[in-house]
Design a protein around this motif. Structure first.
Motif, mmCIF file in Angstrom:
data_model
loop_
_atom_site.group_PDB
_atom_site.id
_atom_site.type_symbol
_atom_site.label_atom_id
_atom_site.label_comp_id
_atom_site.label_asym_id
_atom_site.label_seq_id
_atom_site.Cartn_x
_atom_site.Cartn_y
_atom_site.Cartn_z
ATOM 1 N N UNK A 1 0.838 -1.193 0.000
ATOM 2 C CA UNK A 1 0.000 0.000 0.000
ATOM 3 C C UNK A 1 0.876 1.247 0.000
ATOM 4 N N UNK A 2 0.249 2.385 -0.329
ATOM 5 C CA UNK A 2 0.914 3.694 -0.297
ATOM 6 C C UNK A 2 0.385 4.486 0.891
ATOM 7 N N UNK A 3 1.152 5.517 1.283
ATOM 8 C CA UNK A 3 0.738 6.388 2.385
ATOM 9 C C UNK A 3 -0.603 7.043 2.064
ATOM 10 N N UNK A 4 -1.362 7.367 3.103
ATOM 11 C CA UNK A 4 -2.714 7.914 2.930
ATOM 12 C C UNK A 4 -2.772 9.190 2.094
ATOM 13 N N UNK A 5 -1.880 10.187 2.291
ATOM 14 C CA UNK A 5 -1.990 11.404 1.469
ATOM 15 C C UNK A 5 -1.832 11.121 -0.024
ATOM 16 N N UNK A 6 -0.899 10.246 -0.368
ATOM 17 C CA UNK A 6 -0.676 9.910 -1.779
ATOM 18 C C UNK A 6 -1.855 9.118 -2.330
ATOM 19 N N UNK A 7 -2.355 8.160 -1.568
ATOM 20 C CA UNK A 7 -3.508 7.351 -1.998
ATOM 21 C C UNK A 7 -4.737 8.247 -2.214
ATOM 22 N N UNK A 8 -4.964 9.182 -1.286
ATOM 23 C CA UNK A 8 -6.098 10.103 -1.413
ATOM 24 C C UNK A 8 -5.933 10.979 -2.656
ATOM 25 N N UNK A 9 -4.704 11.425 -2.932
ATOM 26 C CA UNK A 9 -4.447 12.245 -4.120
ATOM 27 C C UNK A 9 -4.715 11.435 -5.387
ATOM 28 N N UNK A 10 -4.237 10.192 -5.431
ATOM 29 C CA UNK A 10 -4.485 9.343 -6.601
ATOM 30 C C UNK A 10 -5.980 9.125 -6.825
ATOM 31 N N UNK A 11 -6.726 8.914 -5.751
ATOM 32 C CA UNK A 11 -8.179 8.723 -5.872
ATOM 33 C C UNK A 11 -8.855 9.978 -6.412
ATOM 34 N N UNK A 12 -8.444 11.157 -5.909
ATOM 35 C CA UNK A 12 -9.027 12.416 -6.380
ATOM 36 C C UNK A 12 -8.698 12.654 -7.851
#
Length: 133
Positions: free
Chosen positions: A31-42
């Motif tokens: 998995x990736x860190x939450x800020x990066x994952x949230x950015x990818x989702x957005x």
């Protein structure tokens, strides 16, 4: 610019650029860190339904500009994240949305830059895609 390069698409992601995190590996998966994952989702939501008809065999030139908000108390003259980590996120997001290229391995030339936004300028990431002859 390279002679014979054809402009294929331009994408403006009106979000604060986020540096790609290193993947974390556990016994349950990667998995990736939450800020990066949230950015990818957005970004995935922004790119949904968009795309350009790019030949899956084409060699591509990609220009990435990351414009970041400067903290009021910062004394830095340039943004801290590495430019390669700032470029990785948009390339991965564009690959996953499936509307532009088959895989980011088609990118044979990548130019990337980072800078702080001017006081009245919005943070963003601009991606310009060119097909090479």
């Amino acid at each position: 610019m390279i002679e014979g390069a054809t402009h294929v698409a331009s994408i403006v992601l009106k979000l604060e650029p986020v540096s790609a995190s290193r993947p974390r590996v556990t016994k349950w998966g990667t998995y990736h860190a939450k800020p990066y994952r949230a950015w990818l989702d957005a970004v995935g939501d922004l790119l949904a339904g968009l795309g350009a008809d790019i030949d899956p065999e084409a060699h591509l030139l990609v220009l990435v500009e990351s414009v970041m908000t400067k903290a009021r108390t910062s004394k830095l003259k340039r943004p801290r994240p590495d430019v390669d980590n700032l470029a990785k996120g948009p390339l991965d997001a564009i690959t996953h949305c499936g509307g532009y290229w088959k895989d980011d391995s088609q990118v044979v030339l990548l130019c990337t830059s980072k800078r702080f936004a001017a006081p009245d300028e919005q943070s963003r990431t601009e991606v310009h895609i060119y097909a090479l002859p």
